[in-house]
Design an enzyme around this catalytic site. Structure first.
Site, PDB file in Angstrom:
ATOM      1  N   LYS A 130       7.095  -1.699  -0.736  1.00 44.50           N
ATOM      2  CA  LYS A 130       5.595  -2.249  -1.353  1.00 44.50           C
ATOM      3  C   LYS A 130       5.836  -4.079  -1.316  1.00 44.50           C
ATOM      4  O   LYS A 130       6.967  -4.191  -1.608  1.00 44.50           O
ATOM      5  CB  LYS A 130       5.314  -1.999  -2.890  1.00 44.50           C
ATOM      6  CG  LYS A 130       3.829  -1.981  -3.114  1.00 44.50           C
ATOM      7  CD  LYS A 130       3.238  -0.823  -2.761  1.00 44.50           C
ATOM      8  CE  LYS A 130       1.584  -0.852  -2.834  1.00 44.50           C
ATOM      9  NZ  LYS A 130       0.896   0.295  -2.696  1.00 44.50           N
ATOM     10  N   ASP A 170      -3.686  -2.423  -0.140  1.00 42.33           N
ATOM     11  CA  ASP A 170      -3.549  -2.016  -1.332  1.00 42.33           C
ATOM     12  C   ASP A 170      -4.419  -2.996  -1.923  1.00 42.33           C
ATOM     13  O   ASP A 170      -5.603  -3.688  -1.202  1.00 42.33           O
ATOM     14  CB  ASP A 170      -2.375  -2.161  -1.972  1.00 42.33           C
ATOM     15  CG  ASP A 170      -2.087  -1.455  -3.152  1.00 42.33           C
ATOM     16  OD1 ASP A 170      -1.994  -0.202  -3.256  1.00 42.33           O
ATOM     17  OD2 ASP A 170      -2.232  -2.234  -4.197  1.00 42.33           O
TER      18      ASP A 170
HETATM   19  P1  NDP Z   1      -9.376  -2.475  -3.976  1.00 45.24           P
HETATM   20  O1  NDP Z   1      -9.138  -4.149  -3.953  1.00 45.24           O
HETATM   21  O2  NDP Z   1     -10.473  -2.220  -2.774  1.00 45.24           O
HETATM   22  O3  NDP Z   1     -10.536  -2.558  -5.387  1.00 45.24           O
HETATM   23  C1  NDP Z   1      -9.763  -2.423  -6.513  1.00 45.24           C
HETATM   24  C2  NDP Z   1     -10.747  -2.234  -7.726  1.00 45.24           C
HETATM   25  O4  NDP Z   1      -9.865  -2.034  -8.935  1.00 45.24           O
HETATM   26  C3  NDP Z   1     -11.656  -3.148  -7.941  1.00 45.24           C
HETATM   27  O5  NDP Z   1     -12.899  -2.517  -8.503  1.00 45.24           O
HETATM   28  C4  NDP Z   1     -10.996  -4.060  -8.747  1.00 45.24           C
HETATM   29  O6  NDP Z   1     -11.960  -4.786  -9.689  1.00 45.24           O
HETATM   30  C5  NDP Z   1     -10.136  -3.163  -9.803  1.00 45.24           C
HETATM   31  N1  NDP Z   1      -9.302  -3.649 -10.215  1.00 45.24           N
HETATM   32  C6  NDP Z   1      -8.219  -4.308  -9.761  1.00 45.24           C
HETATM   33  N2  NDP Z   1      -7.349  -4.679 -10.762  1.00 45.24           N
HETATM   34  C7  NDP Z   1      -7.784  -4.491 -11.985  1.00 45.24           C
HETATM   35  C8  NDP Z   1      -7.363  -4.961 -13.391  1.00 45.24           C
HETATM   36  N3  NDP Z   1      -6.251  -5.416 -13.482  1.00 45.24           N
HETATM   37  N4  NDP Z   1      -8.040  -4.423 -14.280  1.00 45.24           N
HETATM   38  C9  NDP Z   1      -9.451  -3.657 -14.005  1.00 45.24           C
HETATM   39  N5  NDP Z   1      -9.901  -3.228 -12.818  1.00 45.24           N
HETATM   40  C10 NDP Z   1      -9.402  -3.807 -11.803  1.00 45.24           C
HETATM   41  O7  NDP Z   1      -8.148  -1.728  -3.957  1.00 45.24           O
HETATM   42  P2  NDP Z   1      -7.936  -0.316  -3.550  1.00 45.24           P
HETATM   43  O8  NDP Z   1      -9.112   0.612  -4.004  1.00 45.24           O
HETATM   44  O9  NDP Z   1      -7.245  -0.086  -2.481  1.00 45.24           O
HETATM   45  O10 NDP Z   1      -6.771   0.112  -4.731  1.00 45.24           O
HETATM   46  C11 NDP Z   1      -7.189   0.978  -5.913  1.00 45.24           C
HETATM   47  C12 NDP Z   1      -5.740   1.677  -6.573  1.00 45.24           C
HETATM   48  O11 NDP Z   1      -5.678   2.507  -5.371  1.00 45.24           O
HETATM   49  C13 NDP Z   1      -4.723   0.907  -6.712  1.00 45.24           C
HETATM   50  O12 NDP Z   1      -3.804   1.227  -7.770  1.00 45.24           O
HETATM   51  C14 NDP Z   1      -3.966   0.999  -5.583  1.00 45.24           C
HETATM   52  O13 NDP Z   1      -2.596   0.734  -5.810  1.00 45.24           O
HETATM   53  C15 NDP Z   1      -4.496   2.550  -5.112  1.00 45.24           C
HETATM   54  N6  NDP Z   1      -4.001   2.839  -3.739  1.00 45.24           N
HETATM   55  C16 NDP Z   1      -4.676   2.446  -2.906  1.00 45.24           C
HETATM   56  C17 NDP Z   1      -4.464   3.018  -1.557  1.00 45.24           C
HETATM   57  C18 NDP Z   1      -5.211   2.524  -0.261  1.00 45.24           C
HETATM   58  O14 NDP Z   1      -5.222   2.980   0.798  1.00 45.24           O
HETATM   59  N7  NDP Z   1      -6.030   1.345  -0.415  1.00 45.24           N
HETATM   60  C19 NDP Z   1      -3.642   4.114  -1.232  1.00 45.24           C
HETATM   61  C20 NDP Z   1      -3.126   4.667  -2.512  1.00 45.24           C
HETATM   62  C21 NDP Z   1      -3.286   4.317  -3.749  1.00 45.24           C
HETATM   63  P3  NDP Z   1     -12.275  -6.325  -9.323  1.00 45.24           P
HETATM   64  O15 NDP Z   1     -13.213  -6.266  -8.235  1.00 45.24           O
HETATM   65  O16 NDP Z   1     -13.118  -6.748 -10.504  1.00 45.24           O
HETATM   66  O17 NDP Z   1     -11.023  -6.934  -9.139  1.00 45.24           O
HETATM   67  O1  2IT Z   2      -0.177   3.095  -2.664  1.00 47.39           O
HETATM   68  C1  2IT Z   2      -0.428   3.643  -1.320  1.00 47.39           C
HETATM   69  O2  2IT Z   2      -0.008   4.462  -1.117  1.00 47.39           O
HETATM   70  C2  2IT Z   2      -0.882   2.582  -0.275  1.00 47.39           C
HETATM   71  N1  2IT Z   2      -1.438   1.436  -0.934  1.00 47.39           N
HETATM   72  C3  2IT Z   2      -0.988   2.657   0.927  1.00 47.39           C
HETATM   73  C4  2IT Z   2       0.063   2.482   1.811  1.00 47.39           C
HETATM   74  C5  2IT Z   2       0.337   2.624   3.325  1.00 47.39           C
HETATM   75  O3  2IT Z   2       1.266   2.311   3.914  1.00 47.39           O
HETATM   76  O4  2IT Z   2      -0.818   3.291   3.770  1.00 47.39           O
END
Ligand code: NDP
Ligand code: 2IT
Length: 451
Positions: A130, A170
């Site tokens: 990561k 992410d």
């Molecule tokens: P995005 O940046 O697309 O969205 C993040 C969302 O979470 C936004 O709505 C943001 O609000 C909110 N957020 C972020 N930080 C905080 C915080 N400290 N407190 C409250 N709200 C918060 O990210 P993703 O949707 O890609 O990721 C969301 C989660 O999913 C993370 O935990 C990530 O690690 C996990 N994840 C993502 C993957 C992927 O493929 N993208 C894969 C597997 C897991 P705001 O707009 O106000 O910042």
């Molecule tokens: O937390 C996760 O699994 C991700 N942000 C996606 C990682 C990836 O390599 O697609």
């Protein structure tokens, strides 16, 4: 071989805490895994003798670097960047990049540690890593984001490669940022390879990568509900977040006939008792991703919805809960509220959104509770399929990929059942995911000897 002294759980955790002082997220992630692994390995001498968990809980390396960039006013800005390469026993390091002011070495170490187990569960050959920066993309111009991504990659490029370490997106890193980073990597190395995933379709990306994490979390939920002869159709769901994972989880819930009541961002949550339909989800995607807007604006657009500033949505009565924002966003009291309100299933889209107390509440209540390392693995799984397509220099069709994603999520579910079944129809998915992920990595490490 001499029989080694077995370190017990408490002594192990004391060591983890001592060595990782001031890294609470990392310690939390290790503890959640160690609680199950110590039980699993108590009669397995070789895992003890070879110090397998101790080695997985020490990243192979942590690269930390300075990232300088120039803002639109000509000011020089300095950020911190990291890549944590946790473990590559079963494949190249693989995991996302996060840009958020809350990013620290502890946060990235916990994410890389979790990723190691998650990636093993997918059945694909990927190790765990990561990276990220404390750069805050909010309020930055597109040019500033481009300059930051280029500067970040100017350092990162020397540590990654298609067979070494393959980053992706992410929080704060989506298709646009991957484009800027890929462009800079290609420019520096003069190489067009699958060094990043989440790429655009025109330049080596895979269909359904964007949707995969959220969709996968709902497929996992369907698998859990199916063990009780049930499904998502007709059920109410509370979702946190409004980014990539949250909006695609909402979309799949709606497609399967469920009703989504909430979404949130760091400002608070919106509650729409009429249900957040596909049209409304499309509006949120455009508003949050392209206009970089706030979720509270939803209420001006869609009458009947209310905004709750500074709050998380866990007090809204529901049958299904999907935390899809960030770590430690669902605490012990929130878990107790969900259980008291009749919630039957929780599928984590985010990484470690539930704190340790909340995990114990869900386990005690015997909820259908899926930890992120199992339920949000769909994203990295399709990243793995993107790597395969890049290596083979071909692209699979959408329906082929959709089926592969469904099959992989069902495979992870089956692996959780294999190690998590507790009798009486209850499955401890946390235990199942921890042991299922651990065993594959551990057995590979045994084969390599002491390295
Ligand atoms: P995005 O940046 O697309 O969205 C993040 C969302 O979470 C936004 O709505 C943001 O609000 C909110 N957020 C972020 N930080 C905080 C915080 N400290 N407190 C409250 N709200 C918060 O990210 P993703 O949707 O890609 O990721 C969301 C989660 O999913 C993370 O935990 C990530 O690690 C996990 N994840 C993502 C993957 C992927 O493929 N993208 C894969 C597997 C897991 P705001 O707009 O106000 O910042
Ligand atoms: O937390 C996760 O699994 C991700 N942000 C996606 C990682 C990836 O390599 O697609």
């Amino acid at each position: 071989m001499a029989v080694s002294d077995h370190v017990d759980f408490n002594t192990f955790m004391e060591g983890v805490k001592r060595r990782n002082a001031y890294q609470p997220e990392f310690v939390q992630a290790v503890q959640e895994v160690a609680e199950d692994i110590f039980d699993f390995i108590q009669d397995k001498e070789e895992y003890h003798a070879q110090q397998i968990l101790r080695r997985i809980a020490e990243p192979d390396r942590v690269v930390s670097f300075r990232v300088c960039w120039e803002d639109d006013k000509g000011n020089i800005r300095v950020q911190r960047g990291w890549r944590v390469q946790n473990n590559n026993a079963i494949g190249p390091y693989k995991g996302g990049i996060r840009f958020h002011p809350s990013v620290t070495e502890s946060v990235l170490k916990f994410l890389a540690f979790e990723q190691t187990f998650k990636n093993a569960l997918t059945g694909l050959p990927m190790g765990g890593g990561k990276g990220g920066s404390n750069f805050n993309p909010k309020g930055k111009s597109v040019r500033e984001i481009m300059r930051f991504c280029q500067s970040f990659m100017t350092e990162l490029y020397r540590h990654i490669g298609a067979d070494i370490d393959v980053p992706a997106g992410d929080i704060g890193v989506g298709g646009r940022e991957i484009g800027y980073m890929f462009g800079q990597y290609k420019r520096i190395t003069n190489e067009f390879t699958g060094v990043l995933t989440g790429k655009g379709l025109e330049w080596g990306g895979s269909l359904i990568r964007t949707e995969a994490t959220g969709y996968g979390a709902v497929y996992f939920l369907e698998n859990m509900l199916a063990t009780r002869g049930d499904g998502v159709a007709g059920k109410t769901a509370v979702i946190s977040g409004s980014g990539n994972v949250a909006t695609h989880a909402a979309e799949k819930i709606v497609q399967l006939g469920g009703k989504v009541l909430t979404l949130s961002d760091s400002g608070g949550f919106i509650h729409d008792p009429d249900g957040i339909t596909q049209d409304k989800i499309d509006w949120v995607k455009t508003h949050k991703t392209h206009r970089r807007g706030r979720i509270e604006d939803y209420c001006a657009e869609f009458k009947g919805a209310t905004f709750h500033a500074g709050q998380t949505p866990w007090g809204v009565k529901c049958e299904l809960a999907l935390p899809c924002a960030t770590q430690n966003e669902l605490l012990g009291d929130d878990a107790r509220t969900l259980v008291a309100n009749g919630c039957i299933a929780v599928s984590e889209g985010a990484n470690m959104p539930t704190d340790l107390e909340g995990v114990h509440v869900f386990k005690a209540a015997k909820l259908l509770y899926a930890p992120g390392k199992a339920s949000n693995a769909g994203g990295v799984a399709v990243s793995g399929l993107e790597m395969s397509q890049n290596s083979a220099r071909r692209s699979w069709k959408e329906d082929e990929l959709q089926q592969m994603l469904k099959d992989i999520m069902s495979g992870i579910h089956a692996r959780c059942l294999e190690y998590g079944q507790q009798g009486g129809g209850y499955c401890d998915y946390v235990r199942g995911a921890n042991i299922g992920g651990f065993k594959k990595v551990a057995d590979a490490m045994l084969a390599f000897g002491v390295v």
